[in-house]
Enzyme design. Structure first.
Site, mmCIF file in Angstrom:
data_model
loop_
_atom_site.group_PDB
_atom_site.id
_atom_site.type_symbol
_atom_site.label_atom_id
_atom_site.label_comp_id
_atom_site.label_asym_id
_atom_site.label_seq_id
_atom_site.Cartn_x
_atom_site.Cartn_y
_atom_site.Cartn_z
ATOM 1 N N GLY A 67 0.766 -1.227 -0.037
ATOM 2 C CA GLY A 67 0.112 0.090 0.034
ATOM 3 C C GLY A 67 0.920 1.147 0.119
ATOM 4 N N CYS A 68 0.340 2.460 0.449
ATOM 5 C CA CYS A 68 0.820 3.776 0.170
ATOM 6 C C CYS A 68 2.032 3.864 1.131
ATOM 7 C CB CYS A 68 -0.144 4.711 0.674
ATOM 8 S SG CYS A 68 -1.645 4.821 -0.762
ATOM 9 N N TYR A 69 2.397 3.156 2.089
ATOM 10 C CA TYR A 69 3.379 3.590 3.059
ATOM 11 C C TYR A 69 4.689 2.745 2.459
ATOM 12 C CZ TYR A 69 2.152 -1.175 4.988
ATOM 13 O OH TYR A 69 1.946 -2.309 5.365
ATOM 14 N N ALA A 70 4.663 1.868 1.482
ATOM 15 C CA ALA A 70 5.695 0.851 1.231
ATOM 16 C C ALA A 70 7.206 1.280 0.757
ATOM 17 C CB ALA A 70 5.085 -0.030 0.299
ATOM 18 N N PHE A 111 1.114 6.751 5.112
ATOM 19 C CA PHE A 111 0.063 6.062 5.610
ATOM 20 C C PHE A 111 -0.286 5.010 4.736
ATOM 21 C CE2 PHE A 111 -0.010 10.726 6.298
ATOM 22 C CZ PHE A 111 0.487 10.791 7.676
#
Length: 381
Positions: A156-159, A365
């Site tokens: 997801g967006c935090y990777a 996040f």
């Protein structure tokens, strides 16, 4: 020795989406009731986005394929291709961006060549294929076949943050390591018409893009500007498991981005930063006193949406100049999932206000709700 992120570069597909035009297309889709049309208008209009990029060339009015898969320009209808069709386009278009972003990062790093790379860490949550992007980079850029390859998928967006942390760990284990980190996300492959408010919000935000850089202990060249990677932390908030999610469906990947996410971040961002600042008494005191913005010059906030940037800025008492890198990234590129924070970091590094020794706090996040944070320092050779 210090581990440094060097040659930070970005890339986007050539097809540009104008937010107002995309709004009108989504609003005109068959099956939407008046409430859904109002939600579409509001979500797109308050997004803070002006332009986005997409790997789907047929999403423009100029493209007129004989057999459209994603958008029928004649009727104005968004189509519903299956997951296979979406993923096949991902394999084709993501490869182009992986190779281009990697090539730019290598070219932008003085004193290092493709032959110096010892490790690759690739990142994506918007598609899968094998041989994968790590393999394609090695082949297309002529890297040594012995390069160690790691792929972080579907986080997801935090990777991008754990990717940088992993790269740092490789360099700490081997002082001669040169790690190429590349994140590519083609989020627009999975956009769809819907009456569900959370899906509509996601469709108003997500876009395509790539970021890449080299992580190494090798010293900077004269005049080079980079980031020292000081420390990383991970926190899972006690609530929010169902508010940000990513699942595979029959017609692409299904995004859930609840309108409650900004409130969760507002409630828990201070707690998420506490372990990151724990080893620095001055930063810990500043965080507790809501003066962290005075102790840390630059803030690389993942702009998951305009309200997220607003909430973080207000909660941490940041001034508007400290929010500019996140806001400009959102305005010009949208939310490109894991690649987005790399765009924000590049905005900071390329800015006239970044100076040697400036502290940087980065955060992203993602599903869980997971908060990934990092402390960095601007460094000039």
């Amino acid at each position: 020795m210090t581990v440094t992120l060097r040659g930070l570069q970005t890339a986007v597909p050539p097809t540009v989406l104008i937010q107002e035009q995309v709004r009108d297309v989504f609003k005109a889709q068959p099956g939407l009731n008046r409430l859904a049309q109002r939600i579409v208008s509001t979500s797109f209009d308050v997004s803070g986005i002006e332009t986005r990029h997409t790997a789907i060339a047929e999403l423009t009015t100029e493209a007129r394929p004989e057999t459209p898969e994603f958008f029928d320009v004649e009727s104005g209808e968004l189509l519903l291709p299956g997951t296979k069709a979406r993923n096949e386009l991902y394999a084709e278009q993501a490869t182009i961006l992986y190779v281009e972003a990697a090539r730019r990062a290598i070219a932008a790093t003085p004193g290092l060549e493709a032959s110096d790379i010892t490790h690759i860490v690739t990142v994506s949550c918007t598609g899968f294929y094998q041989p994968g992007p790590d393999y394609m980079i090695v082949r297309e850029l002529g890297l040594r076949p012995s390069v160690a390859r790691t792929h972080l998928g579907f986080m997801g967006c935090y990777a991008a943050m754990p990717a940088l942390r992993t790269a740092k760990q490789f360099c700490e284990a081997d002082p001669d390591a040169v790690v190429l980190v590349v994140s590519v996300e083609l989020c627009t492959l999975h956009l769809r018409s819907s009456t569900d408010p959370d899906t509509i919000v996601a469709c108003s935000l997500f876009a395509d893009g790539a970021g890449a850089g080299l992580v190494t202990q090798r010293p900077l060249e004269p005049g080079e500007r980079a980031f020292d990677l000081d420390r990383f932390e991970t926190v899972i908030t006690p609530v929010g498991e169902g508010d940000m999610a990513w699942k595979i469906g029959d017609h692409g990947f299904e995004m859930v981005l609840s309108t409650y996410v900004p409130n969760i971040i507002d409630d828990h961002i201070v707690g998420a930063l506490e372990p990151l600042f724990a080893d620095d008494e001055g930063l810990s005191r500043a965080l507790a006193a809501s003066t962290a913005g005075e102790s840390i010059t630059h803030w690389a906030i993942h702009p998951g949406g305009r309200s997220i940037v607003d909430k973080v800025g207000a909660k941490l008492a940041l001034d508007e100049a400290q929010l500019v890198p996140a806001r400009e990234t959102l305005r010009d590129f949208g939310n490109m999932s894991s690649a987005t924070v790399l765009f924000v970091l590049r905005n900071i590094l390329d800015g006239a206000s970044a100076a040697d020794g400036d502290r940087v706090a980065a955060m992203a996040f993602g599903p869980g709700l997971t908060v990934e944070t990092a402390l960095m320092t601007v460094r000039e050779g």
